[in-house]
Scaffold this active site. Structure first.
Site, short mmCIF file in Angstrom:
data_model
loop_
_atom_site.label_atom_id
_atom_site.label_comp_id
_atom_site.label_asym_id
_atom_site.label_seq_id
_atom_site.Cartn_x
_atom_site.Cartn_y
_atom_site.Cartn_z
NE ARG A 147 -2.14 2.01 3.51
CZ ARG A 147 -2.80 2.52 4.55
NH1 ARG A 147 -4.05 2.17 4.79
NH2 ARG A 147 -2.22 3.37 5.37
CE1 TYR A 159 -4.48 7.25 11.40
CE2 TYR A 159 -5.35 6.31 9.37
CZ TYR A 159 -5.02 6.18 10.71
OH TYR A 159 -5.22 4.98 11.34
CG ASP A 223 -7.13 3.61 3.23
OD1 ASP A 223 -8.22 4.10 2.88
OD2 ASP A 223 -6.93 3.09 4.35
CG HIS A 225 -8.47 6.77 6.03
ND1 HIS A 225 -9.08 7.07 7.21
CD2 HIS A 225 -7.73 5.66 6.27
CE1 HIS A 225 -8.72 6.20 8.13
NE2 HIS A 225 -7.90 5.33 7.58
CD GLU A 249 -8.35 0.47 2.67
OE1 GLU A 249 -7.24 0.07 2.25
OE2 GLU A 249 -8.61 0.58 3.87
CD GLU A 275 -10.34 0.90 7.29
OE1 GLU A 275 -9.52 0.35 6.56
OE2 GLU A 275 -10.07 1.88 8.01
NE ARG A 296 -9.56 -2.47 3.70
CZ ARG A 296 -8.49 -2.82 4.41
NH1 ARG A 296 -8.00 -4.04 4.31
NH2 ARG A 296 -7.91 -1.96 5.22
CD GLU A 352 -4.56 -2.93 6.51
OE1 GLU A 352 -5.76 -3.15 6.75
OE2 GLU A 352 -4.06 -1.79 6.59
CD1 TRP A 415 -10.87 11.03 11.10
CD2 TRP A 415 -9.28 9.56 10.62
NE1 TRP A 415 -11.07 9.94 11.91
CE2 TRP A 415 -10.10 9.02 11.62
CE3 TRP A 415 -8.21 8.80 10.14
CZ2 TRP A 415 -9.89 7.75 12.18
CZ3 TRP A 415 -8.00 7.54 10.70
CH2 TRP A 415 -8.84 7.02 11.71
C1 GCO Z 1 -6.22 0.64 7.18
C2 GCO Z 1 -6.91 1.62 8.01
C3 GCO Z 1 -6.37 1.92 9.36
C4 GCO Z 1 -7.46 2.52 10.22
C5 GCO Z 1 -7.28 2.19 11.64
C6 GCO Z 1 -8.39 2.73 12.50
O1 GCO Z 1 -6.57 0.58 6.02
O2 GCO Z 1 -5.38 -0.06 7.69
O3 GCO Z 1 -7.54 2.62 7.33
O4 GCO Z 1 -5.24 2.71 9.31
O5 GCO Z 1 -7.51 3.90 10.06
O6 GCO Z 1 -7.21 0.80 11.76
O7 GCO Z 1 -8.35 2.18 13.75
MG MG Z 2 -8.18 1.68 5.48
#
Ligand code: GCO
Ligand code: MG
Length: 415
Positions: A147, A159, A223, A225, A249, A275, A296, A352, A415
């Site tokens: 990634r 982030y 990602d 996010h 993602e 996720e 996810r 992952e 975020w």
């Molecule tokens: C990922 C995620 C993580 C999350 C985190 C939140 O794809 O691994 O987006 O970075 O932000 O697990 O607790």
């Molecule tokens: Mg993620």
């Protein structure tokens, strides 16, 4: 075989984890992960106050019945706290069943469908040279899927991007990680600034540079996010098509399943989401209408092995594959469960893999092994987890928050 007791273990070996330990009347012990990053104690209280009293005296083998009892019986269904608590119970019961059977868990889930589960690691850098170092490090360690996240010119921090010190490491053999460790957090969430136009301008040039340097073979992921609108996401997907991503993602906020239809109609870049989902219902339209390519949901946040397998069986009808969330806030118990399930699923896609710290591994004693770009569970009966409870007790919970994002004018943003 009856459940004699259930204990909630909260420990913070570098970051917070919530683990359920179930013990049967003949002394078999099973573990399950119920960690919910930044809201850990809500799951711990849900388990201690409302679930543990229901477990004592139940048949430890009745996994499906216990799942339904906790899900339907509570009346208040779904939600991340409830489903993480159910996941902890479900995983611990599967661990027990496999130990009693004398088999590694994946054998009870249908047996191995492959030698190991392909994983992706996280490479990042504030700029291209740092990113390239991080990618090289991952390739040296054997990762075949990576990634890619980078800093955006004009933004102080993003982030998912490592601090400079941690950027060139962070792979399987390293303990330097960039995610929000309690030790790096203050009593309140950190705040970051976001600018979507700057991000959209920058990302394609990063993937162009990476393909130019590292070639076509390596699987690349990214990602977003949840930060984009449908039309911004569509634009990003289109602009990344020349770089042949494995997936893009979480392009849009997860609440609105309809948004993915817009994205899908504009781009052939594969999409992954979920996720933050916690049940099959969150995927109902996305899967049936084939609006996504990868699911996810990890075992930890979506009700355990029982319900993630249900999601994946539904997904299999539409050629949608697994891509389970595996950040360090899913504990080694949760990761072990994911790897057993992934090994058995026919429609496994990728897993992952953010490597846990040495401290965390010492507490949980996982037996899964990374080699050849993939993870394989240990061959011992059960999940293959050995929790050192005395060591766990030496790491008390520390309050910790995920960050908050604001646009340049101060508006709170995803975020
Ligand atoms: C990922 C995620 C993580 C999350 C985190 C939140 O794809 O691994 O987006 O970075 O932000 O697990 O607790
Ligand atoms: Mg993620």
């Amino acid at each position: 075989m009856l459940i004699e007791r259930a204990d909630v273990i909260v420990t913070s070996p570098g970051r917070n984890f919530v683990t359920l330990k179930i013990t049967t009347d003949d002394g078999v012990v099973g573990y399950g992960d119920g960690t919910l990053n930044g809201r850990e104690l809500a799951v711990a209280a849900y388990l201690t106050d409302h679930v543990v009293p229901l477990l004592t005296g139940r048949d430890a083998h009745a996994i499906e019945d216990t799942w339904q009892y906790l899900y339907r019986g509570a009346y208040w269904r779904r939600g991340p706290v409830t489903m993480a608590a159910i996941a902890a119970v479900d995983t611990a019961l599967w661990d027990i069943k496999a130990k009693v059977a004398g088999l590694p868990l994946y054998q009870l889930l249908g047996g191995a469908s492959r030698e190991r589960c392909l994983v992706y690691g996280h490479a990042s850098g504030k700029d291209i040279p740092e990113l390239f170092d991080s990618i090289r490090k991952h390739l040296d360690e054997g990762f075949r899927a990576i990634r890619i996240q980078t800093g955006v010119p004009g933004l102080d921090s993003v982030y998912g991007v490592a601090s400079s010190a941690a950027a060139s490491v962070g792979g399987a053999g390293s303990d330097s990680r960039y995610d929000y460790e309690p030790a790096r957090r203050s009593a309140l969430p950190t705040e970051e600034t976001w600018d979507t136009r700057a991000y959209l301008r920058h990302v394609p040039s990063v993937f162009e540079a990476v393909r130019g340097e590292f070639g076509e073979d390596i699987a690349l992921l990214h990602d977003a996010h949840h930060r984009l609108t449908p039309i911004q996401a569509a634009k990003l997907g289109k602009s990344l098509e020349p770089y042949d991503l494995f997936w893009l993602e979480d392009v849009t906020p997860a609440e609105n399943q309809e948004a993915l239809r817009w994205v899908r109609h504009h781009t052939t870049t594969p999409l992954a989401i979920g996720e933050v989902f916690n049940s099959v219902w969150d995927y109902q339209h996305l899967i049936r209408e084939q609006l996504i390519d990868y699911v996810r949901s990890p075992v930890t946040h979506a009700g355990g092995i029982t319900s993630v397998r249900r999601i994946m069986d539904y997904a299999a009808m539409y050629q949608v594959k697994s891509g389970m969330h595996g950040p360090t806030d899913v504990s080694p118990v949760g990761l072990a469960a994911a790897v057993h399930l992934g090994l058995a699923l026919h429609n496994f896609g990728i897993q992952e893999y953010m490597v846990h710290s040495e401290q965390t591994r010492e507490v949980f004693g996982p037996t899964y092994e990374f080699a050849g770009g993939g993870l394989r569970p240990g061959e011992e009966p059960g999940l293959g987890i050995h929790v050192d409870e005395e060591l766990a007790a030496q790491y008390p919970y520390e309050r910790a928050y995920l960050p908050v994002n604001r646009l340049r004018d101060g508006t709170v943003h995803d975020w």
